[in-house]
Design a protein around this motif. Structure first.
Motif, PDB file in Angstrom:
ATOM      1  N   SER A  21      -2.084  -2.146   3.829  1.00  0.00           N
ATOM      2  CA  SER A  21      -0.649  -2.798   3.643  1.00  0.00           C
ATOM      3  C   SER A  21      -0.514  -3.949   2.683  1.00  0.00           C
ATOM      4  O   SER A  21       0.603  -4.257   2.492  1.00  0.00           O
ATOM      5  CB  SER A  21      -0.370  -3.219   5.202  1.00  0.00           C
ATOM      6  N   GLY A  22      -1.824  -4.277   2.254  1.00  0.00           N
ATOM      7  CA  GLY A  22      -1.642  -5.377   1.261  1.00  0.00           C
ATOM      8  C   GLY A  22      -1.805  -4.733  -0.422  1.00  0.00           C
ATOM      9  O   GLY A  22      -1.542  -5.414  -1.191  1.00  0.00           O
ATOM     10  N   GLY A  23      -1.717  -3.452  -0.273  1.00  0.00           N
ATOM     11  CA  GLY A  23      -1.700  -2.834  -1.401  1.00  0.00           C
ATOM     12  C   GLY A  23      -0.144  -2.456  -1.731  1.00  0.00           C
ATOM     13  O   GLY A  23       0.803  -3.179  -1.446  1.00  0.00           O
ATOM     14  N   VAL A  37       4.186   3.789   1.533  1.00  0.00           N
ATOM     15  CA  VAL A  37       3.336   3.023   2.286  1.00  0.00           C
ATOM     16  C   VAL A  37       4.034   2.202   3.320  1.00  0.00           C
ATOM     17  O   VAL A  37       3.444   1.992   4.247  1.00  0.00           O
ATOM     18  CB  VAL A  37       2.081   2.564   1.400  1.00  0.00           C
ATOM     19  N   GLY A  38       4.741   1.636   2.667  1.00  0.00           N
ATOM     20  CA  GLY A  38       5.446   0.430   3.573  1.00  0.00           C
ATOM     21  C   GLY A  38       6.305   1.195   4.801  1.00  0.00           C
ATOM     22  O   GLY A  38       6.215   0.621   5.876  1.00  0.00           O
ATOM     23  N   ASP A  39       6.967   2.137   4.460  1.00  0.00           N
ATOM     24  CA  ASP A  39       7.470   2.970   5.567  1.00  0.00           C
ATOM     25  C   ASP A  39       6.423   3.495   6.697  1.00  0.00           C
ATOM     26  O   ASP A  39       6.844   3.363   7.760  1.00  0.00           O
ATOM     27  CB  ASP A  39       8.202   4.331   5.036  1.00  0.00           C
ATOM     28  N   LEU A  40       5.277   3.837   6.151  1.00  0.00           N
ATOM     29  CA  LEU A  40       4.388   4.462   6.860  1.00  0.00           C
ATOM     30  C   LEU A  40       3.873   3.438   7.886  1.00  0.00           C
ATOM     31  O   LEU A  40       3.692   3.517   9.139  1.00  0.00           O
ATOM     32  CB  LEU A  40       3.059   5.184   6.220  1.00  0.00           C
ATOM     33  N   ILE A  96      -4.840   8.705  11.782  1.00  0.00           N
ATOM     34  CA  ILE A  96      -4.299   9.798  10.859  1.00  0.00           C
ATOM     35  C   ILE A  96      -3.341   9.113   9.611  1.00  0.00           C
ATOM     36  O   ILE A  96      -3.464   9.471   8.630  1.00  0.00           O
ATOM     37  CB  ILE A  96      -3.109  10.801  11.794  1.00  0.00           C
ATOM     38  N   HIS A  97      -2.397   8.071   9.994  1.00  0.00           N
ATOM     39  CA  HIS A  97      -1.630   7.130   9.165  1.00  0.00           C
ATOM     40  C   HIS A  97      -2.611   6.350   8.370  1.00  0.00           C
ATOM     41  O   HIS A  97      -2.377   6.184   7.051  1.00  0.00           O
ATOM     42  CB  HIS A  97      -0.639   6.701   9.943  1.00  0.00           C
ATOM     43  N   ALA A 101      -2.289   6.522   4.246  1.00  0.00           N
ATOM     44  CA  ALA A 101      -2.053   5.458   3.340  1.00  0.00           C
ATOM     45  C   ALA A 101      -3.279   5.389   2.296  1.00  0.00           C
ATOM     46  O   ALA A 101      -2.843   5.129   1.124  1.00  0.00           O
ATOM     47  CB  ALA A 101      -2.414   3.974   4.250  1.00  0.00           C
ATOM     48  N   GLU A 102      -4.555   5.717   2.728  1.00  0.00           N
ATOM     49  CA  GLU A 102      -5.624   5.763   1.684  1.00  0.00           C
ATOM     50  C   GLU A 102      -5.207   6.924   0.681  1.00  0.00           C
ATOM     51  O   GLU A 102      -5.450   6.778  -0.341  1.00  0.00           O
ATOM     52  CB  GLU A 102      -6.741   6.015   2.367  1.00  0.00           C
TER      53      GLU A 102
END
Length: 221
Positions: A21-23, A37-40, A96-97, A101-102
């Motif tokens: 989440s820092g990406g 990614v933020g939504d996820l 899974i999430h 993100a990765e």
């Protein structure tokens, strides 16, 4: 898999997701069309809050903060009253999430622990196929046909389709009409429609039918 081991997996996966989440939070997530990614990350946080009954209208300043707050509440709730079903479900949700993100950020994909993946395959088949199709049969009617004695092997599980729902049990023979086999992590990703690194053989229409049932389950739950 016992709750203590699952709590450890959950903690590891949340830590990984917290780092991710820092990406680039605006990066699109290919496995979740329309999401960033933020939504996820916020989706995972909402799931944690829902489990502990702490829905809130207050928006955390960042997705990472939302995840921290929600996981703190979840961790406290499980410490007070362990709930194996929800510990197992949330460990799988986070794993899974984290993979999603990765993938979105283009970083190396962390493999799932093998014992966790084996357990998660059974959980996925039970929760998203057997329970869902028996509870809300009408939502799945188009793909709930009568297979009779025909069946599909998914890893070490037997899947039978009937108009009343899908039956799932450990395999008791090797005479399946079709099979989906591979490393536990690969099979788990296939179940979530996130990978094809499996070997599919036999009656591919039965495989496609189960795939449609899984897709319906993930879209309506």
């Amino acid at each position: 898999m016992d709750s203590a081991r699952l709590l450890g997996v959950l903690a590891d996966e949340v830590r990984r997701l917290r780092v991710l989440s820092g990406g680039d939070l605006t990066a699109p997530v290919p496995t979740c069309p329309g999401w960033t990614v933020g939504d996820l990350v916020e989706h995972v946080a909402r799931g944690f809050r829902t489990v502990v009954g702490q829905e809130s209208d207050q928006r955390a300043p960042t997705p990472a903060a939302a995840l921290d707050e929600a996981y703190g509440a979840l961790e406290a709730a499980f410490a007070e009253q362990p709930d194996h079903f929800w510990i197992r479900r949330m460990a799988q949700e986070a794993a899974i999430h984290r993979f999603d993100a990765e993938l979105a950020l283009g970083v190396p994909l962390t493999p799932f622990p093998e014992d966790f993946a084996v357990d998660a395959i059974g959980e996925m088949l039970d929760v998203f196929l057997s329970r869902e199709t028996h509870t809300w049969t009408e939502d799945y009617a188009a793909d709930l046909t009568e297979w009779g004695t025909h069946w599909l092997r998914v890893a070490d599980w037997r899947v039978d389709v009937h108009p009343t729902g899908v039956e799932v049990a450990p395999i008791d023979s090797l005479d399946a009409d079709a099979s989906v086999l591979g490393r536990p992590g690969a099979v788990l990703l296939w179940l979530y429609d996130r990978g094809e690194d499996v070997v599919v053989s036999g009656d591919v229409e039965r495989v496609a039918q189960v795939r449609r049932l899984l897709t319906t389950a993930m879209n309506v739950t």
